[in-house]
Design a protein around this motif. Structure first.
Motif, mmCIF file in Angstrom:
data_model
loop_
_atom_site.group_PDB
_atom_site.id
_atom_site.type_symbol
_atom_site.label_atom_id
_atom_site.label_comp_id
_atom_site.label_asym_id
_atom_site.label_seq_id
_atom_site.Cartn_x
_atom_site.Cartn_y
_atom_site.Cartn_z
ATOM 1 N N ASP A 1 0.815 -1.211 0.000
ATOM 2 C CA ASP A 1 0.000 0.000 0.000
ATOM 3 C C ASP A 1 0.851 1.265 0.000
ATOM 4 O O ASP A 1 0.362 2.344 -0.342
ATOM 5 N N MET A 2 2.117 1.154 0.383
ATOM 6 C CA MET A 2 2.994 2.325 0.501
ATOM 7 C C MET A 2 3.860 2.547 -0.737
ATOM 8 O O MET A 2 4.739 3.407 -0.745
ATOM 9 N N THR A 3 3.602 1.797 -1.808
ATOM 10 C CA THR A 3 4.403 1.915 -3.031
ATOM 11 C C THR A 3 4.493 3.337 -3.566
ATOM 12 O O THR A 3 5.573 3.763 -4.015
ATOM 13 N N PRO A 4 3.413 4.142 -3.545
ATOM 14 C CA PRO A 4 3.550 5.521 -4.050
ATOM 15 C C PRO A 4 4.616 6.329 -3.310
ATOM 16 O O PRO A 4 5.259 7.187 -3.912
ATOM 17 N N PHE A 5 4.808 6.060 -2.023
ATOM 18 C CA PHE A 5 5.841 6.778 -1.272
ATOM 19 C C PHE A 5 7.241 6.342 -1.718
ATOM 20 O O PHE A 5 8.171 7.158 -1.740
ATOM 21 N N ILE A 6 7.393 5.066 -2.069
ATOM 22 C CA ILE A 6 8.686 4.602 -2.574
ATOM 23 C C ILE A 6 9.035 5.346 -3.855
ATOM 24 O O ILE A 6 10.152 5.845 -4.027
ATOM 25 N N ASP A 7 8.065 5.441 -4.760
ATOM 26 C CA ASP A 7 8.293 6.144 -6.024
ATOM 27 C C ASP A 7 8.653 7.603 -5.780
ATOM 28 O O ASP A 7 9.568 8.145 -6.407
ATOM 29 N N LEU A 8 7.946 8.247 -4.856
ATOM 30 C CA LEU A 8 8.202 9.656 -4.554
ATOM 31 C C LEU A 8 9.606 9.843 -3.993
ATOM 32 O O LEU A 8 10.344 10.742 -4.437
ATOM 33 N N ILE A 9 9.978 9.020 -3.027
ATOM 34 C CA ILE A 9 11.285 9.165 -2.381
ATOM 35 C C ILE A 9 12.413 8.901 -3.372
ATOM 36 O O ILE A 9 13.404 9.643 -3.426
ATOM 37 N N ALA B 1 18.077 5.606 1.840
ATOM 38 C CA ALA B 1 17.614 4.223 1.845
ATOM 39 C C ALA B 1 16.152 4.198 2.279
ATOM 40 O O ALA B 1 15.684 5.094 2.995
ATOM 41 N N ILE B 2 15.430 3.175 1.849
ATOM 42 C CA ILE B 2 14.000 3.050 2.167
ATOM 43 C C ILE B 2 13.739 1.663 2.742
ATOM 44 O O ILE B 2 14.221 0.656 2.211
ATOM 45 N N ASP C 1 -9.763 11.017 -0.353
ATOM 46 C CA ASP C 1 -10.565 11.892 -1.207
ATOM 47 C C ASP C 1 -10.010 13.324 -1.237
ATOM 48 O O ASP C 1 -10.719 14.259 -1.599
ATOM 49 N N TRP C 2 -8.754 13.494 -0.854
ATOM 50 C CA TRP C 2 -8.157 14.819 -0.901
ATOM 51 C C TRP C 2 -7.880 15.209 -2.352
ATOM 52 O O TRP C 2 -7.685 14.349 -3.217
ATOM 53 N N SER C 3 -7.828 16.490 -2.595
ATOM 54 C CA SER C 3 -7.643 16.969 -3.964
ATOM 55 C C SER C 3 -6.219 16.718 -4.451
ATOM 56 O O SER C 3 -5.284 16.567 -3.637
ATOM 57 N N PRO C 4 -6.013 16.666 -5.768
ATOM 58 C CA PRO C 4 -4.653 16.530 -6.301
ATOM 59 C C PRO C 4 -3.723 17.631 -5.793
ATOM 60 O O PRO C 4 -2.539 17.385 -5.549
ATOM 61 N N GLU C 5 -4.266 18.836 -5.629
ATOM 62 C CA GLU C 5 -3.452 19.943 -5.114
ATOM 63 C C GLU C 5 -3.005 19.672 -3.678
ATOM 64 O O GLU C 5 -1.872 19.996 -3.296
ATOM 65 N N ASN C 6 -3.900 19.050 -2.881
ATOM 66 C CA ASN C 6 -3.534 18.721 -1.512
ATOM 67 C C ASN C 6 -2.457 17.640 -1.456
ATOM 68 O O ASN C 6 -1.523 17.714 -0.651
ATOM 69 N N TYR C 7 -2.595 16.634 -2.315
ATOM 70 C CA TYR C 7 -1.574 15.591 -2.356
ATOM 71 C C TYR C 7 -0.224 16.164 -2.760
ATOM 72 O O TYR C 7 0.819 15.803 -2.201
ATOM 73 N N GLU C 8 -0.221 17.068 -3.718
ATOM 74 C CA GLU C 8 1.026 17.703 -4.144
ATOM 75 C C GLU C 8 1.617 18.529 -3.005
ATOM 76 O O GLU C 8 2.831 18.503 -2.762
ATOM 77 N N ASN C 9 0.757 19.234 -2.279
ATOM 78 C CA ASN C 9 1.218 20.017 -1.142
ATOM 79 C C ASN C 9 1.811 19.123 -0.060
ATOM 80 O O ASN C 9 2.865 19.438 0.522
ATOM 81 N N LEU C 10 1.144 18.001 0.222
ATOM 82 C CA LEU C 10 1.646 17.054 1.215
ATOM 83 C C LEU C 10 3.037 16.564 0.822
ATOM 84 O O LEU C 10 3.956 16.527 1.655
ATOM 85 N N GLN C 11 3.203 16.188 -0.424
ATOM 86 C CA GLN C 11 4.492 15.676 -0.881
ATOM 87 C C GLN C 11 5.593 16.722 -0.727
ATOM 88 O O GLN C 11 6.692 16.415 -0.239
ATOM 89 N N GLN C 12 5.307 17.942 -1.120
ATOM 90 C CA GLN C 12 6.312 18.999 -1.038
ATOM 91 C C GLN C 12 6.700 19.270 0.408
ATOM 92 O O GLN C 12 7.892 19.425 0.732
#
Length: 297
Positions: free
Chosen positions: A87-95, A103-104, A272-283
């Protein structure tokens, strides 16, 4: 035979000179290895305990060293009874894209059932995984300093690992994405199934007889002067974790003068957060890691 004598003498002389150079300038295996940058490496389903779920995936970056390469640990959610590290694969890609020098570790832990309550066993699973990685730091060529990123129940485990079980200061920052923090909150305590839930989740034999389990397993009551910097993301309409859990933890961190960041998004449990919120979280998360778990040059 006489025609070969000069040739043989020349070979002997060259060999002697070469031997002198090797004696005067010895090169160890470690020095040779240090001159060759390490390649990226992936190890899947690494065991850290006997249970089939006590496994993690380890992603080691290219060029890592025991002086610079720190570790980001991902802890999945699922209400303590379900979920998987996949379930955490998107975080691996981001990092790997934004922070390729880290290291991850993507962690699984024993899921709760009638024979294996979640608390404190899942807290101890997280600690056991970190302890194994720390023990292998030189072999892995990493610095045993950690950032914990957890979602939902995984955020709760991450917060408890740092606030209660990290007595050697391994963890340098924690990220809680919609993590439960306060089981005394009326949102939980007034639920008719509240006591049944705690009877299922808590291993009473691991705590003193007079323990208030809701307090003992709530990160908001475990914040202390040694707690790591904490970044939090919550939804204002979350049906599973009330926004009061976020605000209560923010207040506890402020009272203890712990560096923290708290962001509230419109929406529910992160799905259900917006794409803008997800982008903000990542940054925000990337910047927080760089600040509190910096890679030393």
């Amino acid at each position: 035979m006489k025609n070969y004598i000069p040739f043989i003498l020349t070979l002997l002389l060259l060999w002697a000179c070469s031997s002198d150079e090797q004696t005067n300038n010895p090169t160890t295996d470690d020095e040779v290895a240090a001159e060759v940058p390490l390649e990226a490496s992936v190890a899947l389903e690494v065991p850290y305990g006997a249970d089939p779920l006590q496994r993690y995936d380890l992603y080691l970056p290219a060029g890592r060293t025991a002086q610079t390469t720190k570790v980001i640990v991902l802890v999945h959610g699922g209400g303590w009874v379900s979920g998987d590290k996949a379930d955490m694969t998107p975080f691996i890609d981001l990092i790997q894209e934004e922070l390729p020098q880290y290291a991850i570790v993507n962690l699984n832990y024993k899921l709760a059932d009638l024979e294996n309550p979640a608390f404190p066993n899942q807290f101890l699973d997280v600690k056991a995984a970190l302890a194994q990685i720390k023990a292998q730091a030189n072999e892995l060529q990493i610095v045993p300093e950690f950032a914990l990123i957890g979602t939902s129940a995984g955020a709760h485990l991450s917060l408890m690992m740092d606030y209660v079980y990290d007595d050697e200061d391994w963890v340098k920052m924690v990220c809680s994405i919609v993590g439960p923090t306060d089981f005394t909150d009326p949102f939980y305590s007034e639920n008719p199934e509240y006591q049944i839930l705690f009877d299922f989740l808590v291993d009473e034999s691991a705590y003193a007889a007079d323990t208030d389990y809701a307090v003992a397993t709530s990160p908001v009551f475990q914040v202390n002067a040694n707690s790591a910097p904490t970044i939090m993301f919550y939804g204002n309409e979350d049906p599973l974790v009330p926004i009061s859990n976020g605000t209560n933890l923010e207040a506890a961190l402020a009272d203890a003068s712990i560096s923290h960041s708290f962001t509230i998004y419109d929406g529910g449990h992160g799905d259900d957060w917006s794409p803008e919120n997800y982008e903000n979280l990542q940054q925000q998360l990337i910047a927080y890691i760089q600040e509190h778990l910096p890679v030393n040059p």
